[in-house]
Write a protein that holds these residues in place. Structure first.
Motif, PDB file in Angstrom:
ATOM      1  N   LEU A 179       0.830  -1.216   0.000  1.00 15.01           N
ATOM      2  CA  LEU A 179       0.000   0.000   0.000  1.00 15.01           C
ATOM      3  C   LEU A 179       0.862   1.262   0.000  1.00 15.01           C
ATOM      4  O   LEU A 179       0.523   2.258  -0.635  1.00 15.01           O
ATOM      5  CB  LEU A 179      -0.968  -0.018   1.196  1.00 15.01           C
ATOM      6  CG  LEU A 179      -2.097  -1.052   1.061  1.00 15.01           C
ATOM      7  CD1 LEU A 179      -2.867  -1.185   2.369  1.00 15.01           C
ATOM      8  CD2 LEU A 179      -3.038  -0.672  -0.086  1.00 15.01           C
ATOM      9  N   TRP A 180       1.997   1.195   0.682  1.00 16.65           N
ATOM     10  CA  TRP A 180       2.922   2.339   0.656  1.00 16.65           C
ATOM     11  C   TRP A 180       3.470   2.524  -0.757  1.00 16.65           C
ATOM     12  O   TRP A 180       3.529   3.629  -1.281  1.00 16.65           O
ATOM     13  CB  TRP A 180       4.073   2.110   1.649  1.00 16.65           C
ATOM     14  CG  TRP A 180       5.102   3.206   1.598  1.00 16.65           C
ATOM     15  CD1 TRP A 180       5.045   4.420   2.237  1.00 16.65           C
ATOM     16  CD2 TRP A 180       6.310   3.210   0.837  1.00 16.65           C
ATOM     17  NE1 TRP A 180       6.153   5.172   1.919  1.00 16.65           N
ATOM     18  CE2 TRP A 180       6.937   4.450   1.059  1.00 16.65           C
ATOM     19  CE3 TRP A 180       6.923   2.286  -0.017  1.00 16.65           C
ATOM     20  CZ2 TRP A 180       8.164   4.789   0.459  1.00 16.65           C
ATOM     21  CZ3 TRP A 180       8.127   2.622  -0.615  1.00 16.65           C
ATOM     22  CH2 TRP A 180       8.738   3.860  -0.365  1.00 16.65           C
ATOM     23  N   SER A 181       3.852   1.412  -1.370  1.00 18.84           N
ATOM     24  CA  SER A 181       4.417   1.455  -2.708  1.00 18.84           C
ATOM     25  C   SER A 181       3.406   2.020  -3.711  1.00 18.84           C
ATOM     26  O   SER A 181       3.755   2.784  -4.612  1.00 18.84           O
ATOM     27  CB  SER A 181       4.846   0.034  -3.092  1.00 18.84           C
ATOM     28  OG  SER A 181       5.404  -0.003  -4.350  1.00 18.84           O
ATOM     29  N   ALA A 182       2.122   1.680  -3.535  1.00 21.21           N
ATOM     30  CA  ALA A 182       1.068   2.154  -4.440  1.00 21.21           C
ATOM     31  C   ALA A 182       0.543   3.536  -4.029  1.00 21.21           C
ATOM     32  O   ALA A 182      -0.309   4.093  -4.719  1.00 21.21           O
ATOM     33  CB  ALA A 182      -0.085   1.150  -4.450  1.00 21.21           C
ATOM     34  N   GLU A 183       1.049   4.075  -2.927  1.00 21.82           N
ATOM     35  CA  GLU A 183       0.602   5.375  -2.398  1.00 21.82           C
ATOM     36  C   GLU A 183      -0.908   5.401  -2.179  1.00 21.82           C
ATOM     37  O   GLU A 183      -1.610   6.303  -2.615  1.00 21.82           O
ATOM     38  CB  GLU A 183       1.048   6.513  -3.317  1.00 21.82           C
ATOM     39  CG  GLU A 183       2.577   6.592  -3.442  1.00 21.82           C
ATOM     40  CD  GLU A 183       3.050   7.761  -4.305  1.00 21.82           C
ATOM     41  OE1 GLU A 183       2.736   8.899  -3.943  1.00 21.82           O
ATOM     42  OE2 GLU A 183       3.728   7.498  -5.316  1.00 21.82           O
ATOM     43  N   LEU A 232      11.791  -5.097   4.996  1.00 22.00           N
ATOM     44  CA  LEU A 232      10.623  -4.220   5.120  1.00 22.00           C
ATOM     45  C   LEU A 232      11.106  -2.798   5.350  1.00 22.00           C
ATOM     46  O   LEU A 232      12.007  -2.573   6.145  1.00 22.00           O
ATOM     47  CB  LEU A 232       9.759  -4.671   6.299  1.00 22.00           C
ATOM     48  CG  LEU A 232       9.244  -6.118   6.229  1.00 22.00           C
ATOM     49  CD1 LEU A 232       8.722  -6.582   7.584  1.00 22.00           C
ATOM     50  CD2 LEU A 232       8.156  -6.233   5.165  1.00 22.00           C
ATOM     51  N   THR A 233      10.494  -1.851   4.659  1.00 20.54           N
ATOM     52  CA  THR A 233      10.927  -0.463   4.833  1.00 20.54           C
ATOM     53  C   THR A 233       9.862   0.392   5.522  1.00 20.54           C
ATOM     54  O   THR A 233      10.142   1.487   5.965  1.00 20.54           O
ATOM     55  CB  THR A 233      11.289   0.180   3.482  1.00 20.54           C
ATOM     56  OG1 THR A 233      10.168   0.043   2.614  1.00 20.54           O
ATOM     57  CG2 THR A 233      12.489  -0.481   2.860  1.00 20.54           C
ATOM     58  N   VAL A 234       8.629  -0.123   5.591  1.00 18.59           N
ATOM     59  CA  VAL A 234       7.527   0.650   6.161  1.00 18.59           C
ATOM     60  C   VAL A 234       6.916  -0.078   7.369  1.00 18.59           C
ATOM     61  O   VAL A 234       6.757   0.511   8.439  1.00 18.59           O
ATOM     62  CB  VAL A 234       6.440   0.911   5.088  1.00 18.59           C
ATOM     63  CG1 VAL A 234       5.267   1.676   5.689  1.00 18.59           C
ATOM     64  CG2 VAL A 234       7.040   1.676   3.909  1.00 18.59           C
ATOM     65  N   HIS A 235       6.603  -1.348   7.183  1.00 18.71           N
ATOM     66  CA  HIS A 235       5.970  -2.131   8.243  1.00 18.71           C
ATOM     67  C   HIS A 235       6.851  -2.142   9.490  1.00 18.71           C
ATOM     68  O   HIS A 235       8.024  -2.519   9.417  1.00 18.71           O
ATOM     69  CB  HIS A 235       5.712  -3.555   7.767  1.00 18.71           C
ATOM     70  CG  HIS A 235       4.983  -4.399   8.772  1.00 18.71           C
ATOM     71  ND1 HIS A 235       3.689  -4.164   9.132  1.00 18.71           N
ATOM     72  CD2 HIS A 235       5.394  -5.456   9.499  1.00 18.71           C
ATOM     73  CE1 HIS A 235       3.317  -5.046  10.036  1.00 18.71           C
ATOM     74  NE2 HIS A 235       4.330  -5.853  10.285  1.00 18.71           N
TER      75      HIS A 235
END
Ligand code: ZN
Length: 282
Positions: A179-183, A232-235
């Protein structure tokens, strides 16, 4: 938390190592691990492993052309191949498949819960197995073309993408990265996605899972480690700067998991209510 990339690298490594191996015996030290009654585990003795593959997050070990071990590692299980056999005091052992050459395929589970499960089935029963029949299409390598229709209107993306009936393989870790990658906001509803957003989501699912697997291909060898190096960069990186825009990443804490996101890239600057915090303040 084994999700599609972790299960995929596991079956790739085990398939290469076990194809053609002869099983000597199998036992299930886990109290509730074995969820099938017939055939018994003894039926595996003397048979050859024909292949190890996965469907969604479930692992299928085909044996002797007639039997299949179907397994779900749930959140804390690991399927590992060791050169020697487990000692009787290894409390993580749930299923032991002893290979005639001395190696041992071991389903282990960490923590106190016994949730991982195994079924030994006749190969021709496999196709009709509920846990497989109810799965949606694979998230990787090609996410379903009808993804938009599959994400039902009323549900937030964060839940719908983790629903194995909708799309198989994504869990609590990789959904945040996707979801972060897809904004896209984790709370956006499937029916509110524009065609461009849907296209971004589709591409992000493929790219994120692909990236995870490429990484594992480079770094994972047998024996598969207890803890996989999930990139993981966001989770679970809340508080750290967003790798794209530098805004501190935020999180919503639930009972037993955390949802991480970037307020700038995903939620138009809004910081979502932290339910755990608001419950404590009640
Ligand atoms: Zn950002």
């Amino acid at each position: 938390m084994p999700e599609l990339p972790e299960v995929e690298i596991t079956v790739r490594r085990l398939d290469a190592a076990l194809r053609g191996a002869v099983i000597e015996s199998a036992v299930a030290p886990g109290i509730n691990t074995l969820k099938s009654f017939a055939p018994p585990l003894e039926a595996l003795a003397g048979r050859t492993v024909e292949g190890v593959r996965r469907r969604g997050k479930q692992i299928i070990v085909e044996v002797g052309g007639e039997l299949a071990l179907l397994m779900h590692l749930m959140s804390a299980g690991r399927l590992q191949l060791f050169e020697t056999r487990a000692g009787p005091r290894d409390r993580t052992s749930r299923l032991l498949v002893r290979i005639a050459d001395g190696r041992e395929l071991r389903l282990r589970e960490f923590g106190t819960k016994q949730a991982a499960w195994v079924k030994l089935l006749a190969l021709d029963e496999l196709a009709g197995e509920d846990s497989l029949m109810s799965l949606g299409p694979e998230a990787w390598p090609d996410p379903p073309a009808d993804l938009g229709e599959r994400l039902d209107g009323a549900r937030p993306l964060h839940g719908a993408l983790r629903d194995q009936h909708v799309i198989a393989g994504i869990g609590r870790s990789w959904v945040d990265e996707i979801l972060w990658s897809a904004e896209l906001s984790p709370f956006k509803r499937g029916s509110d996605l524009s065609p461009a957003e849907l296209e971004r989501l589709h591409a992000a699912i493929a790219a994120v899972l692909d990236g995870a697997l490429e990484h594992y291909e480079r770094v994972i060898e047998l024996p598969i480690p207890d803890k996989l190096p999930m990139r993981l960069t966001v989770h679970r990186h809340q508080g750290e700067p967003c790798p794209r825009c530098g805004t501190p990443l935020a999180a919503v804490n639930y009972e037993d998991y955390v949802m991480s996101y970037c307020p700038s890239c995903q939620t138009d600057g809004r910081v979502l209510k932290d339910r755990r915090l608001s419950r404590l303040l009640k």
